[in-house]
Design an enzyme around this catalytic site. Structure first.
Site, PDB file in Angstrom:
ATOM      1  N   LYS A  48      51.613  15.098  54.339  1.00 26.46           N
ATOM      2  CA  LYS A  48      50.863  15.912  55.314  1.00 26.46           C
ATOM      3  C   LYS A  48      51.748  16.646  56.338  1.00 26.46           C
ATOM      4  O   LYS A  48      51.332  16.970  57.442  1.00 26.46           O
ATOM      5  CB  LYS A  48      49.785  15.088  56.060  1.00 26.46           C
ATOM      6  CG  LYS A  48      48.895  14.251  55.188  1.00 26.46           C
ATOM      7  CD  LYS A  48      48.484  14.897  53.892  1.00 26.46           C
ATOM      8  CE  LYS A  48      47.480  15.995  54.020  1.00 26.46           C
ATOM      9  NZ  LYS A  48      47.233  16.635  52.677  1.00 26.46           N
ATOM     10  N   SER A  49      52.990  16.914  55.920  1.00 26.06           N
ATOM     11  CA  SER A  49      53.908  17.640  56.801  1.00 26.06           C
ATOM     12  C   SER A  49      53.971  19.124  56.485  1.00 26.06           C
ATOM     13  O   SER A  49      54.771  19.847  57.076  1.00 26.06           O
ATOM     14  CB  SER A  49      55.332  17.081  56.643  1.00 26.06           C
ATOM     15  OG  SER A  49      55.369  15.725  56.945  1.00 26.06           O
ATOM     16  N   GLY A  50      53.186  19.577  55.506  1.00 27.79           N
ATOM     17  CA  GLY A  50      53.254  20.989  55.113  1.00 27.79           C
ATOM     18  C   GLY A  50      53.947  21.182  53.774  1.00 27.79           C
ATOM     19  O   GLY A  50      54.482  22.262  53.489  1.00 27.79           O
ATOM     20  N   HIS A 112      58.252  12.632  48.144  1.00 26.57           N
ATOM     21  CA  HIS A 112      58.027  11.996  49.455  1.00 26.57           C
ATOM     22  C   HIS A 112      58.952  10.778  49.618  1.00 26.57           C
ATOM     23  O   HIS A 112      58.876  10.080  50.621  1.00 26.57           O
ATOM     24  CB  HIS A 112      56.588  11.481  49.564  1.00 26.57           C
ATOM     25  CG  HIS A 112      55.528  12.533  49.660  1.00 26.57           C
ATOM     26  ND1 HIS A 112      55.612  13.640  50.470  1.00 26.57           N
ATOM     27  CD2 HIS A 112      54.302  12.625  49.054  1.00 26.57           C
ATOM     28  CE1 HIS A 112      54.509  14.369  50.355  1.00 26.57           C
ATOM     29  NE2 HIS A 112      53.704  13.779  49.504  1.00 26.57           N
ATOM     30  N   GLY A 268      45.674  24.006  59.103  1.00 28.95           N
ATOM     31  CA  GLY A 268      46.995  24.620  59.144  1.00 28.95           C
ATOM     32  C   GLY A 268      47.404  25.069  60.538  1.00 28.95           C
ATOM     33  O   GLY A 268      47.999  26.133  60.704  1.00 28.95           O
TER      34      GLY A 268
HETATM   35  P1  A3P Z   1      46.052  20.170  58.418  1.00 28.97           P
HETATM   36  O1  A3P Z   1      45.366  18.998  57.778  1.00 28.97           O
HETATM   37  O2  A3P Z   1      46.513  19.875  59.816  1.00 28.97           O
HETATM   38  O3  A3P Z   1      45.279  21.416  58.338  1.00 28.97           O
HETATM   39  P2  A3P Z   1      50.739  18.646  52.827  1.00 28.97           P
HETATM   40  O4  A3P Z   1      50.856  19.913  52.061  1.00 28.97           O
HETATM   41  O5  A3P Z   1      52.070  18.005  53.112  1.00 28.97           O
HETATM   42  O6  A3P Z   1      49.752  17.722  52.237  1.00 28.97           O
HETATM   43  O7  A3P Z   1      50.242  19.055  54.275  1.00 28.97           O
HETATM   44  C1  A3P Z   1      48.960  19.576  54.450  1.00 28.97           C
HETATM   45  C2  A3P Z   1      48.901  20.261  55.798  1.00 28.97           C
HETATM   46  O8  A3P Z   1      49.580  21.532  55.717  1.00 28.97           O
HETATM   47  C3  A3P Z   1      47.453  20.555  56.175  1.00 28.97           C
HETATM   48  O9  A3P Z   1      47.415  20.453  57.599  1.00 28.97           O
HETATM   49  C4  A3P Z   1      47.307  21.988  55.689  1.00 28.97           C
HETATM   50  O10 A3P Z   1      46.257  22.680  56.282  1.00 28.97           O
HETATM   51  C5  A3P Z   1      48.666  22.583  56.046  1.00 28.97           C
HETATM   52  N1  A3P Z   1      48.971  23.783  55.252  1.00 28.97           N
HETATM   53  C6  A3P Z   1      48.774  23.972  53.926  1.00 28.97           C
HETATM   54  N2  A3P Z   1      49.135  25.209  53.553  1.00 28.97           N
HETATM   55  C7  A3P Z   1      49.575  25.838  54.661  1.00 28.97           C
HETATM   56  C8  A3P Z   1      50.069  27.151  54.916  1.00 28.97           C
HETATM   57  N3  A3P Z   1      50.170  28.050  53.957  1.00 28.97           N
HETATM   58  N4  A3P Z   1      50.422  27.445  56.183  1.00 28.97           N
HETATM   59  C9  A3P Z   1      50.317  26.543  57.173  1.00 28.97           C
HETATM   60  N5  A3P Z   1      49.844  25.280  56.998  1.00 28.97           N
HETATM   61  C10 A3P Z   1      49.479  24.929  55.752  1.00 28.97           C
END
Ligand code: A3P
Length: 300
Positions: A48-50, A112, A268
């Site tokens: 969940k870091s992006g 991860h 996001g």
């Molecule tokens: P949120 O739940 O805060 O919205 P991962 O990909 O590691 O599982 O992380 C998911 C997080 O990254 C989610 O955060 C998601 O919305 C965000 N995310 C996914 N795609 C993105 C993008 N293109 N730009 C910015 N944030 C993004």
């Protein structure tokens, strides 16, 4: 009990980090069998870091000659990021000792797995590692939605308070979160040519700078012609939250339950924790983060 995924008995601690039963097998096989090549690129994150975003951007940068960004056949329009850039431990979970890595170099993987548990062949090679971290308050809220609301069949259910308590104690997928981050942070200080440390928040704030930094790190900086044609904006446009989250391929599929969009493209944003954490919770996380990162030079 079966329906309480976050409760310790169905998680195992291996080399100081927590793993679910269903993922540990892939982690162990990856650690034992993977043979790194110096040209490999490994994207690493705590969940969940992006990750999804970093995967898309990296794939677009590295493959831009073969797949021009504006191409109607760009792989990112047809496959979600997790198919295009697989989690290597998941490949090993599917085929214990011999997954098919038939790509031509550079091979692009994600994981991860914490630094300490990476295969020796990665520790001893020139593999380029990009680590993206995210502030723990937003990461926790993102993880809470992902695990409790979307994947209870895999992760179990806990109230936010229960999950928060576990998170603070380090009990989190591939956690403790702080140790995960520090493993790669310290390595990036020792080996800056091989380990690049990024923050989700910086990627949101200065995306063009970060994309250029990534291209340089991967050894394929943008040429003046590419810059003139607006390659950086094109990559950021293709991989933006809005663009990716509205693609049909990212709305369903990948996850068996079909909730791809809500699972990987929730909001996001930076700072959503303010809508969910109490002041007391936020203060506690800040305090732990300050203590854990003290002396490391790493700050949020
Ligand atoms: P949120 O739940 O805060 O919205 P991962 O990909 O590691 O599982 O992380 C998911 C997080 O990254 C989610 O955060 C998601 O919305 C965000 N995310 C996914 N795609 C993105 C993008 N293109 N730009 C910015 N944030 C993004």
């Amino acid at each position: 009990p079966k329906d309480r995924g976050w409760v310790v008995p169905i998680m195992y601690q291996y080399q100081g980090f927590w793993h679910h039963t269903w993922q540990l097998q892939g982690v162990l096989a990856f650690q034992k069998h993977f043979l790194a090549q110096d040209t490999d690129i490994l994207l690493v994150t705590a969940p969940k870091s992006g990750t999804t975003w970093l995967k898309a951007i990296s794939f677009a940068i590295i493959n831009r000659i073969q797949y021009p960004i504006a191409s109607k056949n760009h792989p990112l329009l047809k496959n979600n990021s997790h198919v295009v850039v697989p989690f290597v431990e998941q490949l090993y979970a599917d085929d214990n000792s011999n997954p098919d890595f038939s790509e031509t170099p550079p091979r692009l993987f994600a994981t991860h797995v914490p630094y300490v548990s990476l295969p020796e062949s990665i520790h001893n090679s020139k593999v380029k590692i990009v680590y993206m971290c995210r502030n723990p308050k937003d990461l926790f809220i993102s993880a809470f939605h992902f695990t409790n609301k979307l994947r209870p069949e895999h992760m179990g259910t806990n109230s936010m308070e229960e999950m928060f308590d576990l998170f603070c104690k380090g009990v989190f997928l591939y956690g403790p979160y702080w140790d995960h981050v520090l493993g790669f942070w310290n390595e990036s200080l020792k080996r800056p040519k091989e380990v690049l440390f990024l923050k989700y928040e910086e990627m949101k704030e200065q995306p063009t700078t970060q994309v250029r930094k990534l291209a340089e790190f991967y050894g394929c900086p943008f040429t003046p012609e590419e810059e003139k044609e607006g390659i950086v904006d094109a990559i950021l446009g293709l991989c933006s939250f809005e663009s990716l989250s509205n693609m049909e391929v990212n709305k369903k599929g990948y996850l068996p339950t079909g909730e791809m969009k809500q699972a990987y493209f929730r909001k996001g944003e930076v700072g959503d924790w303010k809508n969910h954490l109490t002041a007391e919770m936020a203060e506690k996380l800040d305090m732990i983060t300050e203590c854990k990162f003290q002396g490391s030079g790493l700050k949020f």
